[in-house]
Design a protein around this motif. Sequence first.
Motif, PDB file in Angstrom:
ATOM      1  N   PHE A  41      23.225  15.252 -23.077  1.00  0.00           N
ATOM      2  CA  PHE A  41      22.512  14.276 -21.772  1.00  0.00           C
ATOM      3  C   PHE A  41      21.460  13.300 -22.342  1.00  0.00           C
ATOM      4  O   PHE A  41      21.542  12.268 -21.903  1.00  0.00           O
ATOM      5  CB  PHE A  41      21.904  15.359 -20.987  1.00  0.00           C
ATOM      6  CG  PHE A  41      21.469  14.600 -19.750  1.00  0.00           C
ATOM      7  CD1 PHE A  41      22.032  14.574 -18.758  1.00  0.00           C
ATOM      8  CD2 PHE A  41      20.029  14.535 -19.566  1.00  0.00           C
ATOM      9  CE1 PHE A  41      21.605  13.728 -17.617  1.00  0.00           C
ATOM     10  CE2 PHE A  41      19.275  13.948 -18.239  1.00  0.00           C
ATOM     11  CZ  PHE A  41      20.196  13.605 -17.512  1.00  0.00           C
ATOM     12  N   LEU A  45      21.516   9.484 -22.221  1.00  0.00           N
ATOM     13  CA  LEU A  45      20.458   8.456 -21.543  1.00  0.00           C
ATOM     14  C   LEU A  45      19.942   7.566 -22.501  1.00  0.00           C
ATOM     15  O   LEU A  45      19.705   6.212 -21.941  1.00  0.00           O
ATOM     16  CB  LEU A  45      19.441   9.862 -20.823  1.00  0.00           C
ATOM     17  CG  LEU A  45      18.273   9.038 -20.276  1.00  0.00           C
ATOM     18  CD1 LEU A  45      18.543   8.210 -19.019  1.00  0.00           C
ATOM     19  CD2 LEU A  45      17.124  10.214 -19.978  1.00  0.00           C
ATOM     20  N   LYS A  48      21.980   4.278 -22.623  1.00  0.00           N
ATOM     21  CA  LYS A  48      22.017   3.618 -21.489  1.00  0.00           C
ATOM     22  C   LYS A  48      20.610   2.857 -21.245  1.00  0.00           C
ATOM     23  O   LYS A  48      20.929   1.820 -20.880  1.00  0.00           O
ATOM     24  CB  LYS A  48      22.151   4.805 -20.218  1.00  0.00           C
ATOM     25  CG  LYS A  48      23.797   5.113 -20.034  1.00  0.00           C
ATOM     26  CD  LYS A  48      23.895   5.723 -18.769  1.00  0.00           C
ATOM     27  CE  LYS A  48      25.076   6.452 -18.701  1.00  0.00           C
ATOM     28  NZ  LYS A  48      25.252   6.986 -17.242  1.00  0.00           N
ATOM     29  N   LEU A  49      19.497   3.608 -21.583  1.00  0.00           N
ATOM     30  CA  LEU A  49      18.280   2.954 -21.378  1.00  0.00           C
ATOM     31  C   LEU A  49      18.156   1.684 -22.528  1.00  0.00           C
ATOM     32  O   LEU A  49      17.672   0.658 -22.136  1.00  0.00           O
ATOM     33  CB  LEU A  49      17.059   3.739 -21.817  1.00  0.00           C
ATOM     34  CG  LEU A  49      16.843   4.922 -20.808  1.00  0.00           C
ATOM     35  CD1 LEU A  49      15.760   5.903 -21.589  1.00  0.00           C
ATOM     36  CD2 LEU A  49      16.538   4.546 -19.564  1.00  0.00           C
ATOM     37  N   VAL A  52      20.225  -1.148 -20.779  1.00  0.00           N
ATOM     38  CA  VAL A  52      19.486  -1.735 -19.738  1.00  0.00           C
ATOM     39  C   VAL A  52      18.492  -2.682 -20.178  1.00  0.00           C
ATOM     40  O   VAL A  52      18.215  -3.787 -19.795  1.00  0.00           O
ATOM     41  CB  VAL A  52      19.097  -0.791 -18.890  1.00  0.00           C
ATOM     42  CG1 VAL A  52      18.019  -1.328 -17.737  1.00  0.00           C
ATOM     43  CG2 VAL A  52      20.038   0.069 -18.214  1.00  0.00           C
ATOM     44  N   GLY A 184      20.918  -1.258  -9.054  1.00  0.00           N
ATOM     45  CA  GLY A 184      19.491  -0.707  -9.169  1.00  0.00           C
ATOM     46  C   GLY A 184      18.399  -1.725  -8.477  1.00  0.00           C
ATOM     47  O   GLY A 184      17.248  -1.291  -8.404  1.00  0.00           O
ATOM     48  N   TYR A 185      18.825  -2.848  -8.185  1.00  0.00           N
ATOM     49  CA  TYR A 185      18.007  -3.860  -7.624  1.00  0.00           C
ATOM     50  C   TYR A 185      18.318  -4.324  -5.960  1.00  0.00           C
ATOM     51  O   TYR A 185      19.541  -4.313  -6.149  1.00  0.00           O
ATOM     52  CB  TYR A 185      17.806  -5.043  -8.436  1.00  0.00           C
ATOM     53  CG  TYR A 185      17.187  -4.541  -9.788  1.00  0.00           C
ATOM     54  CD1 TYR A 185      15.837  -4.745 -10.076  1.00  0.00           C
ATOM     55  CD2 TYR A 185      17.946  -4.009 -10.908  1.00  0.00           C
ATOM     56  CE1 TYR A 185      15.159  -4.195 -11.262  1.00  0.00           C
ATOM     57  CE2 TYR A 185      17.433  -3.805 -12.087  1.00  0.00           C
ATOM     58  CZ  TYR A 185      15.895  -3.978 -12.186  1.00  0.00           C
ATOM     59  OH  TYR A 185      15.337  -3.408 -13.356  1.00  0.00           O
ATOM     60  N   PHE A 210      13.081  -3.910  -7.681  1.00  0.00           N
ATOM     61  CA  PHE A 210      13.379  -2.633  -8.068  1.00  0.00           C
ATOM     62  C   PHE A 210      13.503  -1.892  -6.952  1.00  0.00           C
ATOM     63  O   PHE A 210      13.024  -1.687  -5.831  1.00  0.00           O
ATOM     64  CB  PHE A 210      12.418  -1.770  -9.071  1.00  0.00           C
ATOM     65  CG  PHE A 210      12.712  -0.554  -9.498  1.00  0.00           C
ATOM     66  CD1 PHE A 210      12.213   0.491  -8.733  1.00  0.00           C
ATOM     67  CD2 PHE A 210      13.731  -0.296 -10.347  1.00  0.00           C
ATOM     68  CE1 PHE A 210      12.391   1.850  -9.348  1.00  0.00           C
ATOM     69  CE2 PHE A 210      14.202   1.129 -10.641  1.00  0.00           C
ATOM     70  CZ  PHE A 210      13.554   2.097 -10.080  1.00  0.00           C
ATOM     71  N   GLN A 211      15.066  -1.148  -6.631  1.00  0.00           N
ATOM     72  CA  GLN A 211      15.286  -0.543  -5.582  1.00  0.00           C
ATOM     73  C   GLN A 211      15.170   1.093  -5.865  1.00  0.00           C
ATOM     74  O   GLN A 211      15.536   1.627  -6.714  1.00  0.00           O
ATOM     75  CB  GLN A 211      16.869  -0.415  -5.407  1.00  0.00           C
ATOM     76  CG  GLN A 211      17.418   0.033  -4.167  1.00  0.00           C
ATOM     77  CD  GLN A 211      19.116  -0.007  -4.141  1.00  0.00           C
ATOM     78  OE1 GLN A 211      19.552  -0.705  -4.847  1.00  0.00           O
ATOM     79  NE2 GLN A 211      19.477   0.645  -3.358  1.00  0.00           N
TER      80      GLN A 211
ATOM     81  N   GLN B  54      21.402  10.394 -14.439  1.00  0.00           N
ATOM     82  CA  GLN B  54      20.989   9.433 -15.396  1.00  0.00           C
ATOM     83  C   GLN B  54      20.602   7.878 -14.705  1.00  0.00           C
ATOM     84  O   GLN B  54      19.744   7.031 -15.055  1.00  0.00           O
ATOM     85  CB  GLN B  54      22.133   9.143 -16.203  1.00  0.00           C
ATOM     86  CG  GLN B  54      22.215  10.428 -17.137  1.00  0.00           C
ATOM     87  CD  GLN B  54      22.904  10.247 -18.534  1.00  0.00           C
ATOM     88  OE1 GLN B  54      23.491   9.386 -18.759  1.00  0.00           O
ATOM     89  NE2 GLN B  54      22.888  11.285 -19.396  1.00  0.00           N
ATOM     90  N   GLU B  55      21.411   7.736 -13.527  1.00  0.00           N
ATOM     91  CA  GLU B  55      21.243   6.332 -12.917  1.00  0.00           C
ATOM     92  C   GLU B  55      19.439   6.495 -12.371  1.00  0.00           C
ATOM     93  O   GLU B  55      18.939   5.453 -12.551  1.00  0.00           O
ATOM     94  CB  GLU B  55      21.958   6.233 -11.860  1.00  0.00           C
ATOM     95  CG  GLU B  55      23.531   5.816 -12.137  1.00  0.00           C
ATOM     96  CD  GLU B  55      23.454   4.406 -13.002  1.00  0.00           C
ATOM     97  OE1 GLU B  55      22.660   3.504 -12.604  1.00  0.00           O
ATOM     98  OE2 GLU B  55      23.729   4.437 -13.955  1.00  0.00           O
ATOM     99  N   LEU B  57      17.243   8.360 -13.570  1.00  0.00           N
ATOM    100  CA  LEU B  57      16.267   8.241 -14.592  1.00  0.00           C
ATOM    101  C   LEU B  57      16.105   6.822 -15.368  1.00  0.00           C
ATOM    102  O   LEU B  57      14.927   6.553 -15.978  1.00  0.00           O
ATOM    103  CB  LEU B  57      16.685   9.232 -15.745  1.00  0.00           C
ATOM    104  CG  LEU B  57      16.607  10.729 -15.343  1.00  0.00           C
ATOM    105  CD1 LEU B  57      17.279  11.518 -16.551  1.00  0.00           C
ATOM    106  CD2 LEU B  57      15.037  11.158 -15.202  1.00  0.00           C
ATOM    107  N   ILE B  58      17.218   5.966 -15.402  1.00  0.00           N
ATOM    108  CA  ILE B  58      16.734   4.686 -15.707  1.00  0.00           C
ATOM    109  C   ILE B  58      16.089   4.094 -14.781  1.00  0.00           C
ATOM    110  O   ILE B  58      15.203   3.215 -15.175  1.00  0.00           O
ATOM    111  CB  ILE B  58      18.416   3.785 -15.610  1.00  0.00           C
ATOM    112  CG1 ILE B  58      19.100   4.446 -16.781  1.00  0.00           C
ATOM    113  CG2 ILE B  58      18.341   2.488 -16.021  1.00  0.00           C
ATOM    114  CD1 ILE B  58      20.818   4.131 -16.784  1.00  0.00           C
ATOM    115  N   LYS B  59      16.359   4.185 -13.349  1.00  0.00           N
ATOM    116  CA  LYS B  59      15.261   3.510 -12.389  1.00  0.00           C
ATOM    117  C   LYS B  59      13.821   3.800 -12.973  1.00  0.00           C
ATOM    118  O   LYS B  59      12.894   3.120 -12.592  1.00  0.00           O
ATOM    119  CB  LYS B  59      15.700   3.793 -10.968  1.00  0.00           C
ATOM    120  CG  LYS B  59      17.005   2.985 -10.409  1.00  0.00           C
ATOM    121  CD  LYS B  59      17.282   3.614  -9.119  1.00  0.00           C
ATOM    122  CE  LYS B  59      18.448   2.719  -8.589  1.00  0.00           C
ATOM    123  NZ  LYS B  59      18.921   3.128  -7.555  1.00  0.00           N
ATOM    124  N   ALA B  60      13.597   5.175 -12.889  1.00  0.00           N
ATOM    125  CA  ALA B  60      12.570   5.721 -13.262  1.00  0.00           C
ATOM    126  C   ALA B  60      11.711   5.057 -14.234  1.00  0.00           C
ATOM    127  O   ALA B  60      10.537   4.715 -14.429  1.00  0.00           O
ATOM    128  CB  ALA B  60      12.328   7.164 -13.548  1.00  0.00           C
TER     129      ALA B  60
END
Lengths: 212, 207
Positions: A41, A45, A48-49, A52, A184-185, A210-211, B54-55, B57-60
Amino acid sequence: MNWKNILGFKKSNAEPEGFQELNALFKKYRSLEKETGIDEFESTLFEKLKKVENEIQRPRISRVPVIVFSVSALFLIAFTFIFYSVPDIADENVMELVSSSEVEKGEPVKITIEFESTEDIENVEISFKFDDGVRFHSDNEKIKALNSYVRKRSFKKGVNPVPFVVSLVSEGESRIITETKFGGYIHNRTIVLKTLNEKTAVYIYKSEKFQN
Amino acid sequence: MVLHDMTEKELIELASKGDRQAFCSLVSIHRTKLRSFALGIACGNAHLADDILQEALIKAYLAMKNYELRSSFTTWLWRIIKNEFINYIRDPAVKIEMSSDSEDDTGVALKSDDSPESELIKEDVKREVHELINALPVKLRMAIVLIDIQEMPYEEAAQILEISLTALKSRVFKGRKKMVELLNEKKDIKQLSFADNRQKEVKGAGE
């Protein structure tokens, strides 16, 4: 008897009749949930971060609008604004002028907003809100009368054009506000149409929020 | 100082400055509870739970720069996750599929010393709870998962759900009531089918 008793509440908590059996089931479930172990996990993550962040840190030059003009055979003076909508965290909530142009006064105006998506997305909603002075250009009276509209479509990975044609129904300044949620936006575009002497000036502003 | 020696406050400060590793360390502190919440809401569908989590958490992470240390980090984080799930579940095109696979449910295989019988019992418990939760509307589901699965204090859960304590208690009560009714219905069906089988056995014996 007070209202809590009538509804079946106990004083300390909200336990309906026959709750004991359900509670016993929850207890068993909670003991099983603790078995969750270490897996991928966090590493997923982390990746992915990273992805982004890389997208956000793209050079600003990639977001500079490129304006493409085209003339329609059907008397439309058209213009197409192509710009990338990479979320810009630093400019959150700030409207940024991305393009401006002038077209002949009284002619319908074709506007194409293009969004860049990093992935395929289903059911993206694009909402349009029109000021009184501007409407969709159409032969259909119902469409011409709309002052708001929600269009649902899918986005493909890459550039996604969203074209629409409008006409000014009165002189002065009119606005069209579009809102699109993806990645996400909330992507806002405000299109300002302003009648001048012989021309109509068209400005497009954008903001990313930011959404949450 | 290495990350795992840091306090949560220090990690928050680093994460708000864009330290990815610090943010992941923060997530790992809360991971078990966050995943358990996500699994509950996603009715045991681990892939879906992880994707949405995870989505969120990315926003966070992206919103960390706006986070104010005055408010509780946990509540702030949970709210973002709650909102992500609400957005997902409320999409009319979305129908959450329950998962029945044990490995998917927990993210790990069951312990090797579990007998097949106890594995089955565990699976039954999970399936039953997920079925009951799945039958609830999203508002009640959130309340039940926080209070009954997470055992979160009512005050904290109310803050996360951004509702009053009274509203939360009402949702919990309604959720539990609905679940008790479903349990009773299931029991009645089981008894009926048991009685039916017994009748068939008796008839079979008499023939």
